[in-house]
Write a protein that holds these residues in place. Structure first.
Motif, PDB file in Angstrom:
ATOM      1  N   ALA A  27      86.075  42.632  74.875  1.00  0.00           N
ATOM      2  CA  ALA A  27      85.441  43.520  75.849  1.00  0.00           C
ATOM      3  C   ALA A  27      86.496  44.278  76.636  1.00  0.00           C
ATOM      4  O   ALA A  27      86.287  45.429  77.035  1.00  0.00           O
ATOM      5  CB  ALA A  27      84.543  42.715  76.788  1.00  0.00           C
ATOM      6  N   GLN A  28      87.653  43.658  76.872  1.00  0.00           N
ATOM      7  CA  GLN A  28      88.770  44.316  77.539  1.00  0.00           C
ATOM      8  C   GLN A  28      90.063  43.701  77.037  1.00  0.00           C
ATOM      9  O   GLN A  28      90.106  42.521  76.686  1.00  0.00           O
ATOM     10  CB  GLN A  28      88.660  44.177  79.058  1.00  0.00           C
ATOM     11  CG  GLN A  28      88.590  42.729  79.536  1.00  0.00           C
ATOM     12  CD  GLN A  28      88.320  42.624  81.021  1.00  0.00           C
ATOM     13  OE1 GLN A  28      87.510  43.376  81.567  1.00  0.00           O
ATOM     14  NE2 GLN A  28      89.009  41.720  81.687  1.00  0.00           N
ATOM     15  N   VAL A  39      87.767  34.748  78.517  1.00  0.00           N
ATOM     16  CA  VAL A  39      87.999  36.031  77.842  1.00  0.00           C
ATOM     17  C   VAL A  39      87.054  36.118  76.644  1.00  0.00           C
ATOM     18  O   VAL A  39      87.144  35.328  75.702  1.00  0.00           O
ATOM     19  CB  VAL A  39      89.462  36.153  77.379  1.00  0.00           C
ATOM     20  CG1 VAL A  39      89.681  37.454  76.629  1.00  0.00           C
ATOM     21  CG2 VAL A  39      90.409  36.037  78.575  1.00  0.00           C
ATOM     22  N   ALA A  40      86.135  37.069  76.708  1.00  0.00           N
ATOM     23  CA  ALA A  40      85.112  37.189  75.656  1.00  0.00           C
ATOM     24  C   ALA A  40      85.676  37.882  74.421  1.00  0.00           C
ATOM     25  O   ALA A  40      86.387  38.876  74.522  1.00  0.00           O
ATOM     26  CB  ALA A  40      83.915  37.978  76.189  1.00  0.00           C
ATOM     27  N   PHE A  41      85.348  37.332  73.235  1.00  0.00           N
ATOM     28  CA  PHE A  41      85.772  37.945  71.979  1.00  0.00           C
ATOM     29  C   PHE A  41      84.618  37.930  70.990  1.00  0.00           C
ATOM     30  O   PHE A  41      83.662  37.173  71.129  1.00  0.00           O
ATOM     31  CB  PHE A  41      86.975  37.208  71.382  1.00  0.00           C
ATOM     32  CG  PHE A  41      86.691  35.785  70.984  1.00  0.00           C
ATOM     33  CD1 PHE A  41      86.085  35.472  69.770  1.00  0.00           C
ATOM     34  CD2 PHE A  41      87.030  34.738  71.833  1.00  0.00           C
ATOM     35  CE1 PHE A  41      85.817  34.160  69.397  1.00  0.00           C
ATOM     36  CE2 PHE A  41      86.770  33.425  71.472  1.00  0.00           C
ATOM     37  CZ  PHE A  41      86.156  33.132  70.259  1.00  0.00           C
ATOM     38  N   SER A  72      80.999  35.128  68.165  1.00  0.00           N
ATOM     39  CA  SER A  72      81.325  35.417  69.557  1.00  0.00           C
ATOM     40  C   SER A  72      81.749  34.140  70.269  1.00  0.00           C
ATOM     41  O   SER A  72      81.363  33.032  69.886  1.00  0.00           O
ATOM     42  CB  SER A  72      80.125  36.036  70.276  1.00  0.00           C
ATOM     43  OG  SER A  72      79.034  35.129  70.304  1.00  0.00           O
ATOM     44  N   GLY A  73      82.562  34.278  71.288  1.00  0.00           N
ATOM     45  CA  GLY A  73      83.007  33.113  72.021  1.00  0.00           C
ATOM     46  C   GLY A  73      83.853  33.493  73.215  1.00  0.00           C
ATOM     47  O   GLY A  73      84.023  34.670  73.534  1.00  0.00           O
ATOM     48  N   LEU A  74      84.380  32.457  73.888  1.00  0.00           N
ATOM     49  CA  LEU A  74      85.211  32.639  75.068  1.00  0.00           C
ATOM     50  C   LEU A  74      86.510  31.874  74.889  1.00  0.00           C
ATOM     51  O   LEU A  74      86.525  30.779  74.316  1.00  0.00           O
ATOM     52  CB  LEU A  74      84.491  32.131  76.324  1.00  0.00           C
ATOM     53  CG  LEU A  74      83.169  32.804  76.694  1.00  0.00           C
ATOM     54  CD1 LEU A  74      82.517  32.068  77.869  1.00  0.00           C
ATOM     55  CD2 LEU A  74      83.399  34.264  77.058  1.00  0.00           C
ATOM     56  N   ALA A  75      87.590  32.459  75.387  1.00  0.00           N
ATOM     57  CA  ALA A  75      88.901  31.804  75.317  1.00  0.00           C
ATOM     58  C   ALA A  75      89.461  31.656  76.723  1.00  0.00           C
ATOM     59  O   ALA A  75      89.383  32.585  77.542  1.00  0.00           O
ATOM     60  CB  ALA A  75      89.855  32.623  74.457  1.00  0.00           C
ATOM     61  N   PRO A 104      93.843  42.746  68.188  1.00  0.00           N
ATOM     62  CA  PRO A 104      94.478  43.692  69.112  1.00  0.00           C
ATOM     63  C   PRO A 104      95.364  42.956  70.113  1.00  0.00           C
ATOM     64  O   PRO A 104      95.105  41.799  70.458  1.00  0.00           O
ATOM     65  CB  PRO A 104      93.283  44.353  69.816  1.00  0.00           C
ATOM     66  CG  PRO A 104      92.182  43.362  69.701  1.00  0.00           C
ATOM     67  CD  PRO A 104      92.387  42.667  68.388  1.00  0.00           C
ATOM     68  N   ALA A 105      96.411  43.612  70.561  1.00  0.00           N
ATOM     69  CA  ALA A 105      97.289  43.013  71.562  1.00  0.00           C
ATOM     70  C   ALA A 105      96.595  42.982  72.917  1.00  0.00           C
ATOM     71  O   ALA A 105      95.888  43.918  73.295  1.00  0.00           O
ATOM     72  CB  ALA A 105      98.585  43.811  71.654  1.00  0.00           C
ATOM     73  N   LEU A 106      96.780  41.891  73.632  1.00  0.00           N
ATOM     74  CA  LEU A 106      96.234  41.747  74.977  1.00  0.00           C
ATOM     75  C   LEU A 106      97.375  41.749  75.988  1.00  0.00           C
ATOM     76  O   LEU A 106      98.527  41.475  75.650  1.00  0.00           O
ATOM     77  CB  LEU A 106      95.447  40.441  75.116  1.00  0.00           C
ATOM     78  CG  LEU A 106      94.313  40.176  74.126  1.00  0.00           C
ATOM     79  CD1 LEU A 106      93.650  38.839  74.431  1.00  0.00           C
ATOM     80  CD2 LEU A 106      93.296  41.299  74.153  1.00  0.00           C
TER      81      LEU A 106
END
Length: 212
Positions: A27-28, A39-41, A72-75, A104-106
């Motif tokens: 999402a970001q 962190v949503a993915f 989908s999930g959260l980290a 993608p790079a975060l």
């Protein structure tokens, strides 16, 4: 003659399911302190018999998360250091094929902006008749490019800090409040990662257009 010989079905599968089509999205990609624990993915393109492990690394430490269900999930990245975070997805299917996909790079940014400042109004905290007639310029410092809300009595304006870290806003004569004592306020700053500075500055000011 014996009964007919045995028969077995066999599937030849040399391709990791999702290896070509799998993609990781967020999402970001700029993650602030308020979001780092969730962190949503989303992982798209996985076949039903494929599984995946997402790895997030700051170059020294890593966090791994299993990809299940709809992808989908959260980290929780709170254990990683600030800065660039690499993302990779390791895939495996029921046939034992494996593949790796780069995400993608975060960027992890926990640092809030410094509290913005406000110089003494009128230079001394007083606005006389001549100063009120000419208009009053308010000024201060803060992180360049960020915006805040400036308040003076009923006046409210959004001000953006310049790239040099300074700001100024001129209050026209017609907008200077009536004679009296006031507090001029500078709101907190919020950066692109969502980090919020400490509460903004405040200054007392007295408007007095009347000669004693």
């Amino acid at each position: 003659v014996s009964a007919g010989g045995a028969a077995r079905s066999v599937t030849v599968d040399r391709t990791a399911d999702g290896g070509d089509a799998a993609a990781v999205t967020f999402a970001q990609t700029l993650i602030g302190a308020a979001a780092e624990e969730a962190v949503a993915f989303t992982v798209a393109g996985l076949d039903s018999d494929a599984s995946g492990i997402l790895t997030f690394s700051d170059g020294t430490d890593a966090v791994t998360v299993s990809v299940e269900g709809d992808g989908s999930g959260l980290a929780d990245l709170s254990s990683l250091a600030e800065g660039a975070i690499t993302v990779s997805l390791a895939l495996a299917d029921g046939a034992g094929n494996t593949a790796t996909v780069d995400g993608p790079a975060l960027t992890l940014d926990r640092t809030a902006p410094s509290r913005p400042t406000l110089s003494a109004v009128g230079g001394d905290g007083f606005v006389n008749a001549a100063e009120a007639e000419a208009g009053v310029t308010l000024s201060g410092t803060g992180e360049g490019g960020l915006s805040f809300t400036l308040g003076w009595d009923a006046l409210s304006r959004t001000v953006t800090i310049g790239s040099d870290g300074t700001w100024s806003e001129t209050i026209a004569s017609a907008d200077v409040p009536l004679d009296g004592s006031y507090t001029v306020t500078v709101g907190a700053l919020t950066d692109a990662a969502g980090n919020v500075s400490a509460g903004g500055a405040a200054r007392s000011v007295t408007v007095d257009r009347t000669a004693d």
